[in-house]
Design an enzyme around this catalytic site. Structure first.
Site, mmCIF file in Angstrom:
data_model
loop_
_atom_site.group_PDB
_atom_site.id
_atom_site.type_symbol
_atom_site.label_atom_id
_atom_site.label_comp_id
_atom_site.label_asym_id
_atom_site.label_seq_id
_atom_site.Cartn_x
_atom_site.Cartn_y
_atom_site.Cartn_z
ATOM 1 C CB CYS A 2 -0.871 0.028 1.238
ATOM 2 S SG CYS A 2 -1.830 -1.458 1.469
ATOM 3 N NE ARG A 28 4.529 1.903 -0.949
ATOM 4 C CZ ARG A 28 5.265 2.029 0.161
ATOM 5 N NH1 ARG A 28 6.369 2.737 0.117
ATOM 6 N NH2 ARG A 28 4.920 1.454 1.284
ATOM 7 C CD1 TRP A 76 0.087 -5.565 -3.549
ATOM 8 C CD2 TRP A 76 0.145 -6.511 -1.521
ATOM 9 N NE1 TRP A 76 0.696 -6.789 -3.669
ATOM 10 C CE2 TRP A 76 0.749 -7.399 -2.447
ATOM 11 C CE3 TRP A 76 0.063 -6.901 -0.184
ATOM 12 C CZ2 TRP A 76 1.268 -8.625 -2.080
ATOM 13 C CZ3 TRP A 76 0.578 -8.128 0.185
ATOM 14 C CH2 TRP A 76 1.171 -8.977 -0.766
ATOM 15 C CG ASN A 102 0.217 1.998 3.748
ATOM 16 O OD1 ASN A 102 -0.867 2.069 3.183
ATOM 17 N ND2 ASN A 102 1.325 2.514 3.258
ATOM 18 N N GLY A 103 -0.586 -1.408 6.652
ATOM 19 C CA GLY A 103 -0.252 -2.259 7.791
ATOM 20 C C GLY A 103 -1.396 -3.201 8.095
ATOM 21 C CD GLU A 472 18.533 -11.151 -7.813
ATOM 22 O OE1 GLU A 472 18.006 -11.779 -6.885
ATOM 23 O OE2 GLU A 472 18.041 -10.098 -8.265
ATOM 24 C CE LYS A 476 15.334 -9.544 -10.267
ATOM 25 N NZ LYS A 476 15.727 -9.046 -9.006
ATOM 26 C CD GLU A 479 11.402 -10.037 -9.398
ATOM 27 O OE1 GLU A 479 12.604 -9.786 -9.295
ATOM 28 O OE2 GLU A 479 10.564 -9.650 -8.576
ATOM 29 C CG HIS A 495 23.135 -34.435 -5.559
ATOM 30 N ND1 HIS A 495 23.641 -35.677 -5.286
ATOM 31 C CD2 HIS A 495 24.211 -33.607 -5.628
ATOM 32 C CE1 HIS A 495 24.960 -35.614 -5.160
ATOM 33 N NE2 HIS A 495 25.326 -34.360 -5.377
ATOM 34 C CE LYS A 594 12.119 -1.518 -5.576
ATOM 35 N NZ LYS A 594 12.986 -2.477 -6.284
HETATM 36 O O1 M6R Z 1 13.485 -4.072 0.332
HETATM 37 P P1 M6R Z 1 14.091 -5.431 0.521
HETATM 38 O O2 M6R Z 1 15.432 -5.557 -0.060
HETATM 39 O O3 M6R Z 1 14.068 -5.876 1.965
HETATM 40 O O4 M6R Z 1 13.118 -6.415 -0.267
HETATM 41 C C1 M6R Z 1 13.242 -7.808 -0.141
HETATM 42 C C2 M6R Z 1 12.548 -8.500 -1.280
HETATM 43 O O5 M6R Z 1 11.167 -8.278 -1.229
HETATM 44 C C3 M6R Z 1 13.077 -8.000 -2.632
HETATM 45 O O6 M6R Z 1 14.461 -8.153 -2.699
HETATM 46 C C4 M6R Z 1 12.434 -8.767 -3.809
HETATM 47 O O7 M6R Z 1 12.789 -10.115 -3.762
HETATM 48 C C5 M6R Z 1 12.906 -8.122 -5.109
HETATM 49 N N1 M6R Z 1 12.127 -6.955 -5.388
HETATM 50 C C6 M6R Z 1 12.855 -9.060 -6.250
HETATM 51 O O8 M6R Z 1 13.376 -8.471 -7.403
#
Ligand code: M6R
Length: 599
Positions: A2, A28, A76, A102-103, A472, A476, A479, A495, A594
């Site tokens: 949010c 976000r 959200w 938010n929360g 990673e 990427k 997602e 394995h 985000k």
């Molecule tokens: O803000 P943060 O680094 O704590 O966020 C953690 C994850 O939500 C974040 O790294 C997420 O996996 C990435 N946006 C993915 O690309």
């Protein structure tokens, strides 16, 4: 997650300011949006819609909304699906107050039952809606808007950044508990927001609110008070980054812009920390910090991959180190011993990471935040903070912040373990921004992406420092393309995962240098080839891996630690171009946010 924007003092521009702020918060991640306007009159106007911000804008076209104070929200969903009625702001039965939040309000059900029993009508499934109804009861008892707002806060438990406006007043009220909230101060207008970009186009003067604080903004001034109502002195901070940095600068997507910003972000990260001759690192802020006897990292997602990498750096320097998923850390806490606990979080607001850091702190461990956001909760709550200085990252998929996290962790490990024999690693760090530039200038990622666009799945393998890079690369890819992608330690393939490998599953192998890790990865590539899978090698050519590869994504020769950064840039480009060819929503992938501010 949010987003919140509010403004006071912009008169007839109020609605435009709110909509502009909401557009800046879209990154976000959200599934509905709404606004409310009030002022010196006896109504609060609310308009809200499920779906994209355009739906709200369309709905507003036919509506006369008035007010000189306003609040806006991108939601959200947590409690209740994304519908018009669940979107924020929420009102009381009489329409005297509009509230957004938010929360998560943990005790909302018990309050809601009580309010329903006393005759309140609820219009949504949300936890938030209890707040306007609590305020309504307090107003009915004769409380002022501010007192009614405080009364409602005293009843709720959980996390919140919350804001309210009322009929008959041009003031806005807001409060925070475990969820970010900032104020923006301009000569004749004031703003409240979950995130600075929401009002950065208007002011660079920011007040960071702390847990338990309540703010009142009205056209004549602003005040922050603590939970008892006592005034809190707050000095504005000046935001260092420019509003332009939150634009796309001619790129199709924020993500690709941010990928291309990496040389600059890395220079910023290393500025003043790695000397020009490349044989020393310094972190003045940690000069007095004793070398840790052991380290635990906590982080989520991309930052967790940086944590895996960071743990290797410390182990190589002789310091026992382990990386933990923050969401698991509190559930099954490891013995804390004399560990330094390092939380890696780009946003500094990830609920799981904050909660793991709080757990560590509660158990007596010193904590250190590696973050991008000045004044974030992680920065404020940890004993020490290392800023990665990547500049604002808007694309949901982390890119430049990952590169800057890896660079910052190199400096941190070298500086606080006082590792002597590190000339080569420091030299490679100094050269890293230009090495990344070389990758950006010469990448064939777009053509390779096209070649494999119909693949069933993508597998990424690497060893040592390249193992987190493989994880990673897969994150990427999945997602932003929504296609199946997995990262494996190269040695693990045989394995189990090898059963998945076919001619329709390209394997992206990261093999840099000619050391043991690279040579063994070459062996694993042969296993893959024998199963007819195509191989895309990310390599500097030292290991001879290209002989077995169908395609090569080259990286300059360098230290394995810094090659992890250049390799991850190749993988970002591969994922980006695959997603672009598939026409995906690259900057705001479905279901993702985000900044993940709920556990
Ligand atoms: O803000 P943060 O680094 O704590 O966020 C953690 C994850 O939500 C974040 O790294 C997420 O996996 C990435 N946006 C993915 O690309």
């Amino acid at each position: 997650m949010c987003g919140i924007i509010g403004c006071v003092g912009r008169q007839e521009e109020t609605l435009d300011v709110l909509l502009h702020g909401l557009s800046k918060l879209e990154y976000r991640g959200y599934d509905s949006a709404g606004v409310a306007l009030a002022g010196k009159r006896d109504a609060v106007d609310i308009e809200k819609r499920a779906g994209k911000l355009e739906n709200l804008q369309e709905a507003l076209e036919g509506v006369e909304m008035q007010g000189t104070v306003g609040i806006g929200h991108t939601r959200w969903s947590t409690h209740g699906p994304p519908t018009d009625s669940n979107a924020h702001p929420h009102a009381d039965c009489e329409g005297q107050v509009a509230v957004l939040h938010n929360g998560i309000i943990e005790n909302f059900q018990e309050i809601r039952d009580e309010l329903v029993a006393s005759g309140h009508d609820f219009a949504s499934d949300t936890d938030t809606e209890v707040v306007p109804h609590l305020i309504e009861d307090a107003l009915a008892e004769g409380a002022s808007p501010e007192a009614a707002f405080r009364e409602a806060l005293s009843r709720i438990e959980g996390s919140y950044a919350i804001a309210a406006i009322f009929t008959g007043t041009e003031a806005a009220f807001c409060a925070r508990q475990d969820s970010p909230l900032v104020l923006g101060l301009d000569a004749d207008a004031y703003y409240l927001a979950s995130d600075v970009p929401a009002f950065r186009d208007y002011t660079d003067q920011v007040i960071y609110m702390e847990d338990g604080e309540v703010a009142r903004l009205d056209p004549d001034g602003w005040a922050v008070t603590d939970s008892s109502g006592a005034l809190v002195e707050k000095d504005p901070h000046v935001v260092e980054w420019d509003a332009k940095e939150t634009g796309k600068s001619g790129y199709d997507h924020y993500m690709i812009k941010e990928v291309h910003e990496q040389p600059r972000a890395l220079r910023e990260c290393l500025r003043g920390r790695v000397d020009e001759l490349g044989d020393q690192v310094q972190l003045e802020e940690f000069a007095g910090l004793a070398p840790p006897s052991s380290v635990q990292f906590v982080a989520c997602g991309t930052s967790y991959h940086a944590a895996l990498y960071g743990a290797q750096l410390f182990r190589e320097a002789g310091v026992p180190a382990q990386a933990f998923l923050a969401s698991e850390y509190r559930t099954s806490p490891p013995p804390i011993g004399s560990n330094l606990v390092i939380g890696i979080t780009q946003s500094g607001e990830t609920a799981d990471t904050l909660s793991a850091l709080r757990e560590a702190s509660r158990r007596g461990a010193p904590t250190l935040a590696v973050t991008n956001v000045v004044g974030s909760s992680a920065a404020r709550e940890c004993d020490h903070t290392l800023y990665i200085r990547a500049g604002p990252e808007i694309g949901v998929a982390a890119s430049k912040t990952f590169a800057s996290q890896l660079a910052a962790l190199n400096v941190l490990s070298l500086a606080i373990t006082r590792t002597g024999d590190s000339r080569e690693a420091i030299g490679a760090l100094r050269d890293l921004p230009s090495a990344v530039q070389e990758v950006l200038d010469e990448s064939t990622g777009e053509a390779v992406a096209k070649e494999y666009i119909d693949a069933d799945a993508y597998f990424f393998i690497g060893r040592g420092y390249q193992y987190p890079v493989a994880l990673e690369g897969a994150l990427k890819m999945k997602e932003i393309t929504y296609k199946h992608a997995e990262g494996f330690a190269a040695g693990e393939l045989k394995h189990g995962p090898l059963a998945l490998v076919t001619e329709r599953t390209p394997v992206i192998a990261i093999a840099v240098g000619d050391g043991d890790a690279a040579q063994k990865t070459v062996g694993n590539i042969k296993e893959v080839e024998a199963r007819n899978a195509s191989v895309i090698a990310v390599t500097d050519g030292e290991s001879g891996v290209e002989r077995y590869a169908d395609h090569v994504l080259p990286v300059p020769e360098s230290h394995p630690r810094t090659a992890a950064v250049t390799a991850s840039v190749q993988l970002q480009l591969l994922a980006y171009h695959s997603a672009a060819q598939l026409g995906r929503s690259i900057d705001k992938p479905r279901n993702l946010a985000k900044s993940v501010t709920v556990e």
